[in-house]
Design an enzyme around this catalytic site. Structure first.
Site, PDB file in Angstrom:
ATOM      1  N   ALA A  58     -11.489  -3.679  14.944  1.00  5.34           N
ATOM      2  CA  ALA A  58     -11.318  -5.126  15.151  1.00  5.34           C
ATOM      3  C   ALA A  58     -10.179  -5.644  14.277  1.00  5.34           C
ATOM      4  CB  ALA A  58     -12.621  -5.855  14.836  1.00  5.34           C
ATOM      5  N   LYS A 117      -7.577  -3.978  13.237  1.00  3.65           N
ATOM      6  CA  LYS A 117      -6.280  -3.477  13.731  1.00  3.65           C
ATOM      7  C   LYS A 117      -5.895  -4.141  15.062  1.00  3.65           C
ATOM      8  CE  LYS A 117      -5.212  -0.785  10.335  1.00  3.65           C
ATOM      9  NZ  LYS A 117      -3.996  -1.014   9.542  1.00  3.65           N
ATOM     10  N   TYR A 123     -13.044  -1.650  11.453  1.00  2.00           N
ATOM     11  CA  TYR A 123     -11.629  -1.266  11.284  1.00  2.00           C
ATOM     12  C   TYR A 123     -10.858  -1.548  12.578  1.00  2.00           C
ATOM     13  CZ  TYR A 123      -7.662   1.982  10.629  1.00  2.00           C
ATOM     14  OH  TYR A 123      -6.408   2.545  10.530  1.00  2.00           O
ATOM     15  N   GLY A 126       0.836  -1.211   0.000  1.00  2.00           N
ATOM     16  CA  GLY A 126       0.000   0.000   0.000  1.00  2.00           C
ATOM     17  C   GLY A 126       0.862   1.248   0.000  1.00  2.00           C
ATOM     18  N   SER A 183      -2.965   0.476  14.580  1.00  2.00           N
ATOM     19  CA  SER A 183      -3.579   1.787  14.843  1.00  2.00           C
ATOM     20  C   SER A 183      -3.851   1.872  16.335  1.00  2.00           C
ATOM     21  CB  SER A 183      -4.900   1.896  14.082  1.00  2.00           C
ATOM     22  OG  SER A 183      -5.659   2.990  14.562  1.00  2.00           O
ATOM     23  N   ASN A 214       1.629  -2.244   5.378  1.00  2.00           N
ATOM     24  CA  ASN A 214       1.006  -0.930   5.576  1.00  2.00           C
ATOM     25  C   ASN A 214      -0.371  -0.827   4.910  1.00  2.00           C
ATOM     26  OD1 ASN A 214       1.095   2.210   5.834  1.00  2.00           O
ATOM     27  ND2 ASN A 214       0.827   1.799   3.641  1.00  2.00           N
TER      28      ASN A 214
HETATM   29  P1  NAP Z   1      -4.383   5.917   2.509  1.00  2.00           P
HETATM   30  O1  NAP Z   1      -3.781   7.252   2.256  1.00  2.00           O
HETATM   31  O2  NAP Z   1      -5.839   5.712   2.313  1.00  2.00           O
HETATM   32  O3  NAP Z   1      -3.560   4.821   1.672  1.00  2.00           O
HETATM   33  C1  NAP Z   1      -3.916   3.474   1.743  1.00  2.00           C
HETATM   34  C2  NAP Z   1      -2.946   2.676   0.928  1.00  2.00           C
HETATM   35  O4  NAP Z   1      -3.316   1.279   1.046  1.00  2.00           O
HETATM   36  C3  NAP Z   1      -2.971   3.036  -0.540  1.00  2.00           C
HETATM   37  O5  NAP Z   1      -1.646   3.082  -1.014  1.00  2.00           O
HETATM   38  C4  NAP Z   1      -3.730   1.857  -1.171  1.00  2.00           C
HETATM   39  O6  NAP Z   1      -3.260   1.542  -2.471  1.00  2.00           O
HETATM   40  C5  NAP Z   1      -3.346   0.725  -0.247  1.00  2.00           C
HETATM   41  N1  NAP Z   1      -4.281  -0.393  -0.344  1.00  2.00           N
HETATM   42  C6  NAP Z   1      -5.594  -0.413  -0.015  1.00  2.00           C
HETATM   43  N2  NAP Z   1      -6.117  -1.627  -0.272  1.00  2.00           N
HETATM   44  C7  NAP Z   1      -5.103  -2.383  -0.773  1.00  2.00           C
HETATM   45  C8  NAP Z   1      -5.013  -3.731  -1.216  1.00  2.00           C
HETATM   46  N3  NAP Z   1      -6.084  -4.536  -1.214  1.00  2.00           N
HETATM   47  N4  NAP Z   1      -3.823  -4.182  -1.671  1.00  2.00           N
HETATM   48  C9  NAP Z   1      -2.733  -3.367  -1.705  1.00  2.00           C
HETATM   49  N5  NAP Z   1      -2.760  -2.087  -1.291  1.00  2.00           N
HETATM   50  C10 NAP Z   1      -3.940  -1.604  -0.823  1.00  2.00           C
HETATM   51  O7  NAP Z   1      -4.118   5.447   4.025  1.00  2.00           O
HETATM   52  P2  NAP Z   1      -2.979   5.838   5.055  1.00  2.00           P
HETATM   53  O8  NAP Z   1      -3.552   6.796   6.011  1.00  2.00           O
HETATM   54  O9  NAP Z   1      -1.707   6.099   4.385  1.00  2.00           O
HETATM   55  O10 NAP Z   1      -2.900   4.431   5.835  1.00  2.00           O
HETATM   56  C11 NAP Z   1      -1.804   3.541   5.744  1.00  2.00           C
HETATM   57  C12 NAP Z   1      -1.927   2.554   6.899  1.00  2.00           C
HETATM   58  O11 NAP Z   1      -1.875   3.267   8.137  1.00  2.00           O
HETATM   59  C13 NAP Z   1      -3.240   1.784   6.920  1.00  2.00           C
HETATM   60  O12 NAP Z   1      -3.007   0.454   7.336  1.00  2.00           O
HETATM   61  C14 NAP Z   1      -4.058   2.514   7.952  1.00  2.00           C
HETATM   62  O13 NAP Z   1      -5.049   1.705   8.516  1.00  2.00           O
HETATM   63  C15 NAP Z   1      -2.985   2.906   8.942  1.00  2.00           C
HETATM   64  N6  NAP Z   1      -3.351   4.024   9.820  1.00  2.00           N
HETATM   65  C16 NAP Z   1      -3.692   5.244   9.302  1.00  2.00           C
HETATM   66  C17 NAP Z   1      -4.031   6.277  10.160  1.00  2.00           C
HETATM   67  C18 NAP Z   1      -4.427   7.640   9.677  1.00  2.00           C
HETATM   68  O14 NAP Z   1      -4.894   8.469  10.489  1.00  2.00           O
HETATM   69  N7  NAP Z   1      -4.272   7.963   8.406  1.00  2.00           N
HETATM   70  C19 NAP Z   1      -4.016   6.051  11.560  1.00  2.00           C
HETATM   71  C20 NAP Z   1      -3.651   4.808  12.036  1.00  2.00           C
HETATM   72  C21 NAP Z   1      -3.318   3.799  11.164  1.00  2.00           C
HETATM   73  P3  NAP Z   1      -4.084   1.828  -3.839  1.00  2.00           P
HETATM   74  O15 NAP Z   1      -4.573   3.244  -3.763  1.00  2.00           O
HETATM   75  O16 NAP Z   1      -3.043   1.599  -4.880  1.00  2.00           O
HETATM   76  O17 NAP Z   1      -5.194   0.813  -3.892  1.00  2.00           O
END
Ligand code: NAP
Length: 246
Positions: A159, A161, A157, A12, A143, A91
């Protein structure tokens, strides 16, 4: 930090935290494999930018982490092109926040498939090679929602994480003493995942954070760098919160 001759897969990685992890690792001389699912253009643009700026090896690969065949083929391609895989960052993640009464089995399943089963699948196929090499680092992005409960609108979500934390501890035990497996638990981060939040809600949340702001993706990536580096050699099965003091 010098991660020269190390190869890291970031799932991701086309956007947000994943893209930032790729850049922080490359800045420290690590070769990077950029995995994406839908955002092809962003993933290839990131790959070109990283190659030109940091002069490391870059491979960009499409794979849906919830699809076992995709994952198997991705890991085999990495091994055939790079020879070895030293660092895996799980990720890739999705959230589908809705009111409690609008929660559906289908959406719950989708979230579990990507966030939890995806982490399991990539770890399973990558760790096979890491065990043969007798070294490796796996870093799972969980998370703070996987540790505490805040908002029932993200119960599915949360659950998933919490499950990622459980996987982290089980893989750490199973893959010891060769592979360190740890999780990072970010709080609020400025990425696309939060772009639909309304201003009033953001302000309320910011008031609960000691640092009085959301994190930038690089502030999460820097902790991943530490866990990917030899500096964290005696840490395994651990979860590091990065939430600015929520
Ligand atoms: P984001 O900007 O929405 O990016 C999500 C990424 O995951 C994108 O690159 C997307 O790729 C990829 N992805 C989604 N489904 C996929 C799949 N089936 N196979 C491969 N790649 C996939 O999210 P982010 O905020 O950067 O989050 C990254 C991680 O951090 C996640 O695990 C999220 O739960 C965690 N997190 C985020 C936050 C926050 O506040 N943002 C807080 C805690 C944890 P494509 O677009 O190419 O599909």
């Amino acid at each position: 930090m010098n991660l020269e001759n190390m190869n890291a897969l970031v799932t991701g990685a086309s956007r947000g935290i994943g893209a930032s992890i790729v850049e922080v690792l490359a800045r420290n001389n690590c070769n990077v494999i950029i995995n994406y699912n839908n955002s092809e253009k962003e993933a290839y643009q990131l790959g070109e930018y990283i190659k030109n700026k940091y002069n490391v090896k870059v491979l960009t690969i499409k794979a849906d982490v919830s699809n076992e065949n995709d994952v198997k083929n991705m890991i085999e391609k990495i091994i055939s092109e790079f020879g070895k895989l030293d660092i895996l960052v799980n990720n890739a993640g999705i959230a589908i926040d809705t009111l409690f009464e609008d929660k559906t089995k289908e959406n719950f399943q989708k979230i579990l498939d990507v966030n939890l089963i995806g982490t399991f699948l990539v770890s399973k196929y990558a760790s096979k090679y890491m065990l043969e090499q007798k070294h490796g680092k796996i870093i799972n992005i969980s998370s703070t929602n996987g540790i505490d409960t805040f908002y029932p609108m993200s119960l599915d979500y949360d659950a998933s994480k919490a499950g990622v934390i459980s996987l982290t501890k089980n893989f750490a035990k199973e893959l010891a003493p060769y592979i360190n497996v740890n999780a990072v638990a970010p709080g609020w981060v400025n990425t696309d995942m939060n772009k639909e939040l309304d201003e009033e809600f953001i302000e309320e949340e910011i008031n609960k954070i000691f640092m009085k702001r959301f994190a930038e993706p690089e502030e999460i990536a820097n902790v991943v760098l530490f866990l990917a580096s030899p500096l964290s050699s005696y840490i395994t099965g651990e979860v590091i919160r990065v939430d600015g003091g929520f």
